[in-house]
Every structure is written in structure tokens, then in C-alpha cells.
Write an enzyme that holds these catalytic residues in place. Structure first.
Site, PDB file in Angstrom:
ATOM      1  N   ARG A  36       0.649  -1.187   0.026  1.00 25.73           N
ATOM      2  CA  ARG A  36      -0.119  -0.042  -0.186  1.00 25.73           C
ATOM      3  C   ARG A  36       0.870   1.218  -0.040  1.00 25.73           C
ATOM      4  NH1 ARG A  36      -5.536  -1.692   3.618  1.00 25.73           N
ATOM      5  NH2 ARG A  36      -6.584  -2.165   1.931  1.00 25.73           N
ATOM      6  N   LYS A 193     -19.098 -17.193   1.812  1.00 26.45           N
ATOM      7  CA  LYS A 193     -20.560 -17.167   1.672  1.00 26.45           C
ATOM      8  C   LYS A 193     -21.214 -16.156   0.650  1.00 26.45           C
ATOM      9  CE  LYS A 193     -20.649 -17.843   6.750  1.00 26.45           C
ATOM     10  NZ  LYS A 193     -20.935 -17.121   7.784  1.00 26.45           N
ATOM     11  N   GLY A 350      -9.623  -9.064  -0.133  1.00 30.17           N
ATOM     12  CA  GLY A 350      -8.356  -9.363   0.607  1.00 30.17           C
ATOM     13  C   GLY A 350      -7.751 -10.789   0.453  1.00 30.17           C
ATOM     14  N   GLY A 373     -13.288  -3.673   0.546  1.00 32.40           N
ATOM     15  CA  GLY A 373     -14.590  -3.239   0.646  1.00 32.40           C
ATOM     16  C   GLY A 373     -14.821  -2.056  -0.528  1.00 32.40           C
TER      17      GLY A 373
HETATM   18  P1  ADP Z   1     -12.210 -12.178  -0.192  1.00 30.01           P
HETATM   19  O1  ADP Z   1     -11.728 -11.843   0.986  1.00 30.01           O
HETATM   20  O2  ADP Z   1     -11.136 -12.196  -1.502  1.00 30.01           O
HETATM   21  O3  ADP Z   1     -13.623 -11.345  -0.753  1.00 30.01           O
HETATM   22  P2  ADP Z   1     -13.710 -14.273   0.780  1.00 30.01           P
HETATM   23  O4  ADP Z   1     -13.473 -13.757   2.159  1.00 30.01           O
HETATM   24  O5  ADP Z   1     -15.308 -14.109   0.504  1.00 30.01           O
HETATM   25  O6  ADP Z   1     -12.750 -13.731  -0.232  1.00 30.01           O
HETATM   26  O7  ADP Z   1     -13.431 -15.676   0.863  1.00 30.01           O
HETATM   27  C1  ADP Z   1     -12.491 -16.498   1.061  1.00 30.01           C
HETATM   28  C2  ADP Z   1     -12.619 -17.548   1.968  1.00 30.01           C
HETATM   29  O8  ADP Z   1     -13.305 -18.404   1.404  1.00 30.01           O
HETATM   30  C3  ADP Z   1     -11.173 -18.287   2.298  1.00 30.01           C
HETATM   31  O9  ADP Z   1     -10.981 -18.224   3.633  1.00 30.01           O
HETATM   32  C4  ADP Z   1     -11.528 -19.926   1.823  1.00 30.01           C
HETATM   33  O10 ADP Z   1     -10.993 -20.987   2.611  1.00 30.01           O
HETATM   34  C5  ADP Z   1     -13.093 -19.781   1.709  1.00 30.01           C
HETATM   35  N1  ADP Z   1     -13.754 -20.984   1.001  1.00 30.01           N
HETATM   36  C6  ADP Z   1     -13.773 -20.954  -0.077  1.00 30.01           C
HETATM   37  N2  ADP Z   1     -14.106 -22.038  -0.724  1.00 30.01           N
HETATM   38  C7  ADP Z   1     -14.645 -22.831   0.410  1.00 30.01           C
HETATM   39  C8  ADP Z   1     -15.074 -24.081   0.581  1.00 30.01           C
HETATM   40  N3  ADP Z   1     -15.663 -24.938  -0.252  1.00 30.01           N
HETATM   41  N4  ADP Z   1     -15.471 -24.315   2.063  1.00 30.01           N
HETATM   42  C9  ADP Z   1     -15.033 -23.558   3.053  1.00 30.01           C
HETATM   43  N5  ADP Z   1     -14.444 -22.331   2.801  1.00 30.01           N
HETATM   44  C10 ADP Z   1     -14.126 -21.995   1.257  1.00 30.01           C
END
Ligand code: ADP
Ligand code: MG
Length: 391
Positions: A36, A193, A350, A373
Site C-alpha cells: 500500500r 458465503k 483481501g 470493501g
Molecule cells: P475475499 O476476501 O477475496 O472477498 P472471501 O472472504 O469471500 O474472499 O472468501 C475467502 C474464504 O473462502 C477463504 O478463507 C476460503 O478458505 C473460503 N472458502 C472458499 N471455498 C470454500 C469451501 N468450499 N468451503 C469452505 N470455505 C471456503
């Protein structure tokens, strides 16, 4: 794009208040990732080259309007000086005097804005005090632009305002990816999620030609189709929402791609015994932890026929091998296509950035957003207050 850039301003002999995001990770007092800070260098150098003086304003952590000594920017100042290669003076009081005494290529770094309760309240009086220190306001903190705070929103109305280099670069990349993209456009959305990404999915289906849904959130979509996902991470209460998103996609002519085969395991840990099964065959006592090779091949085929990719969220539990394989393979292909000039690829989030770095693919992506975000909110089609205020 109604905002100005550094090139539209006259910095000669002027002081610029530059809002940056240097909210870097720190472990045991040591800055562990300087990305950053590296990304703000061009803005600082260009203002100085144009004869201006730079006063950096930034937040750090979530002190919630209180002075929290561990969150002082004093701890970050030496690293900022190292990365910029310039003298950086941290100040926590008597700003007016410090500003008057600035000399040569000295850069001032004011104390953590969020120590003042006015910052997060978008308080006009606090913004006015900040504005009184300078002649021009520059916002280079895209990653804070989704917040209407005194240093991102109110202040932009009090001084001649423009976007810094990083802000302009971020907005340019996002505009290329989703505003007026080369088609076909594919979005890859994964992660844990559905509930955290409802607005994102809802907006993307109206913007992209193909939406690849992976990661834990794919399980919710599969379950909504009546597929038994066993012990997988799944938001069963969102089944109707998932079906609604699928209908919205069909109406908009957006194809949704869900996993066909998956990697399942009984334990959520590195090296856990695992199998590749068709999605219909997830054992009742197993969890889906990654996309299978057939799913990845389909994703790769979509990437190969697309011109633009936006990516948020890993395709599997990328933190624990071998459940990073799907993400790694798709990321590697996206990186190759980008390098070959066949694909414009933009990624943010992230965990996404961590996953792409881990896959060794980040460097070859066309653009990696430093924002979490703000990147998501932009992709959700929302107006970012910090950007709107520059218009
Ligand atoms: P970002 O931070 O890039 O927006 P998220 O926080 O939404 O991404 O998602 C990342 C998380 O999703 C990781 O910790 C990863 O382990 C989890 N994840 C991905 N696929 C699965 C799965 N099939 N079951 C459980 N966790 C998962
Ligand atoms: Mg995350």
C-alpha cells in the site's frame, strides 16, 4: 468520470493534503507488507515534481475516535520514509506550525485521522480544520472511498480536489472491467458465503456474460437446486435467494457456471484425504473444499473465449493444500492469457489477492485492486462517496 487528476491542478508553490491508505499489516511492530505504501509513491513524487509540498493524511486500524497509542502512525512513519526515499516527519499536534516549517522535499504525515471522532462522522468542522492546512486536496485512497468520512468526503468540498495516481488507476481499471468492457465478460466469484456477496452477485448478473460461481458459496446454489452437499459450508436459508439470482441472470442473458465436479474431504485441514466426485455424489459426511478438474477445465474454457475477467473470491479453501489446486489452475490460466494480451483481468478482495499471490499469478493480472470493501462496493454498482465528492 467527472473527477480531475493531478495533471489538472497547479501544484507550484502549493501545499497538497493527500489522503492515502497506508493501513498496512503490522506484526510485532514490524510492517509485513509495504504494497500500500509503494502504491502511493507516484502521487507524492509527481506533486513534488510539479513544485508542491505533500502532507499525508491517513487512518490506521479502528481506534473509534479515541487516541490508541498502538495505532499511532508514528510507528509507520519510518517505513513510509524508507519506501518513499524521502524525509517523512510525523506530527501529532501543532499542525499549523509543522506545515509552515516544511522544507525541501520533506513530507509531513499527520496523526491517525480516526483518533478524532469527527473523522468517521464526516464532521464539517474537522474537515475544515484539515482543509485549512493546505491549498489542494488529493484523494489517493480508493480503498477508503466507500466511506463518507471527513477526510474522504467533507473535505473534498472545501478545497480544489482531484484524484491521485493510484485512485485514477483503480477507477480506470474498474471502468475498463465493468463500465465499458470488451466482451464477452466473465466474472469469477468465490469465497465463503453468499450472504456477504448478495449485492455483488445481483449486480454482476446484469453486467457480465458469464458468472462463474465457486468456493463455499457455490454450495448454496447447488443445494438450492436440490443437490445434497453433505457437511459442506452452505447457507441453506438462502436457497430462495440463490434461485432468485439464477432467475435474474437468466432474464439478463447471463450464463451461470456452477461446479460439475468437486474435491471432497472429511476434515478441514492441510493434506486431508480427499476424493474427486461429481457434485451429485458428495457423501453425506464429507465437505466440498475445492472445484474439481472438470469444473476447472470448464472455467478455463470460458476464460479462453472471454475478453475481460473480474475476479473476487477463491474457488476453494485455498489456504490449505491441496484444496488450493482449483484456484491455482484457473488463476494460472488467467495470468497466461493476460500476459499474452488476450484477456483483461481485474481482481480484488483481501483473500482473493492473497490467493492469487500464492498461486504466483498476481503479477500477470492486468490489474490487482488494493481495495477490499471499496472494490466490492464498486462491483456492486454503488456510488462511492469519496469518488462522488471529487466530481
Ligand atoms: P475475499 O476476501 O477475496 O472477498 P472471501 O472472504 O469471500 O474472499 O472468501 C475467502 C474464504 O473462502 C477463504 O478463507 C476460503 O478458505 C473460503 N472458502 C472458499 N471455498 C470454500 C469451501 N468450499 N468451503 C469452505 N470455505 C471456503
Ligand atoms: Mg475475505
Amino acid at each position: 468520470m467527472g473527477w480531475k487528476t493531478l495533471d489538472d491542478m497547479d501544484f507550484n508553490g502549493k501545499r497538497a493534503l493527500v489522503r492515502v491508505d497506508i493501513n498496512v499489516p503490522v506484526e510485532n511492530g514490524v510492517v509485513t507488507d509495504i504494497t500500500r505504501i509503494e502504491r502511493i509513491c507516484d502521487t507524492v513524487y509527481d506533486i513534488q515534481d510539479m513544485g508542491g509540498q505533500v502532507i499525508l493524511i491517513a487512518h490506521f486500524g479502528r481506534p473509534k475516535g479515541q487516541v490508541v497509542p498502538e495505532m499511532s502512525l508514528e510507528h509507520i512513519a519510518p517505513t513510509v520514509a524508507d519506501v518513499l526515499g524521502l524525509p517523512v516527519t510525523w506530527v501529532n499536534s501543532d499542525y499549523r506550525d509543522a506545515v509552515k516549517e516544511m522544507a525541501g522535499d520533506e513530507v509531513l504525515l499527520l496523526e491517525n485521522l480516526r483518533f478524532n471522532p469527527g473523522e468517521e462522522k464526516n464532521d464539517a468542522a474537522f474537515a475544515k480544520r484539515l482543509a485549512s492546512l493546505a491549498d489542494i486536496y488529493v484523494n489517493d485512497a480508493f480503498s477508503a472511498a466507500h466511506r463518507a468520512h471527513a477526510s474522504t468526503e467533507a473535505i473534498a468540498h472545501l478545497l480544489p480536489a482531484c484524484a491521485g495516481r493510484l485512485m485514477a488507476e483503480e477507477l480506470g481499471a474498474l471502468e475498463t472491467a465493468l463500465g465499458s468492457p470488451d466482451r464477452p465478460v466473465v466474472a469469477v466469484v468465490g469465497g465463503a458465503k453468499v450472504s456477504t456477496k448478495l449485492d455483488l452477485l445481483g449486480n454482476l448478473v446484469t453486467k457480465v456474460d458469464t458468472l462463474v460461481i465457486g468456493g463455499g458459496m457455490a454450495n448454496t446454489f447447488l443445494a438450492a437446486q436440490g443437490i445434497d452437499v453433505g457437511k459442506s459450508l452452505c447457507e441453506h436459508d438462502l436457497a430462495e435467494t440463490a434461485r432468485e439470482i439464477a432467475r435474474k441472470a437468466a432474464d439478463a442473458g447471463c450464463e451461470i457456471l456452477l461446479p460439475r465436479d468437486v474435491v471432497v474431504a472429511r476434515e478441514f485441514k492441510a493434506g486431508a484425504a480427499n476424493d474427486i466426485v461429481a457434485v451429485e455424489n458428495c457423501p453425506a459426511d464429507a465437505m466440498i473444499l475445492d472445484a474439481g478438474p472438470d469444473s476447472v477445465a470448464h472455467i478455463v474454457a470460458v476464460l479462453e473465449r472471454s475478453k475481460t475477467l473480474v475476479w473476487n473470491g477463491p474457488l476453494g479453501a485455498f489456504e490449505i493444500a491441496p484444496f488450493d489446486a482449483g484456484t491455482n489452475a484457473a488463476a494460472a490460466r488467467a495470468a497466461d492469457l493476460s500476459k499474452a494480451g488476450k484477456l483483461i483481468s481485474v481482481a480484488g478482495g483481501g483473500d482473493t489477492v492473497a490467493a492469487l499471490n500464492k498461486a504466483g499469478a498476481a503479477d500477470d493480472f492486468s490489474y490487482i485492486s488494493t481495495a477490499g470493501g471499496a472494490f466490492l462496493e464498486w462491483m456492486e454498482g454503488k456510488e462511492l462517496p469519496g469518488v462522488a465528492a471529487l466530481g
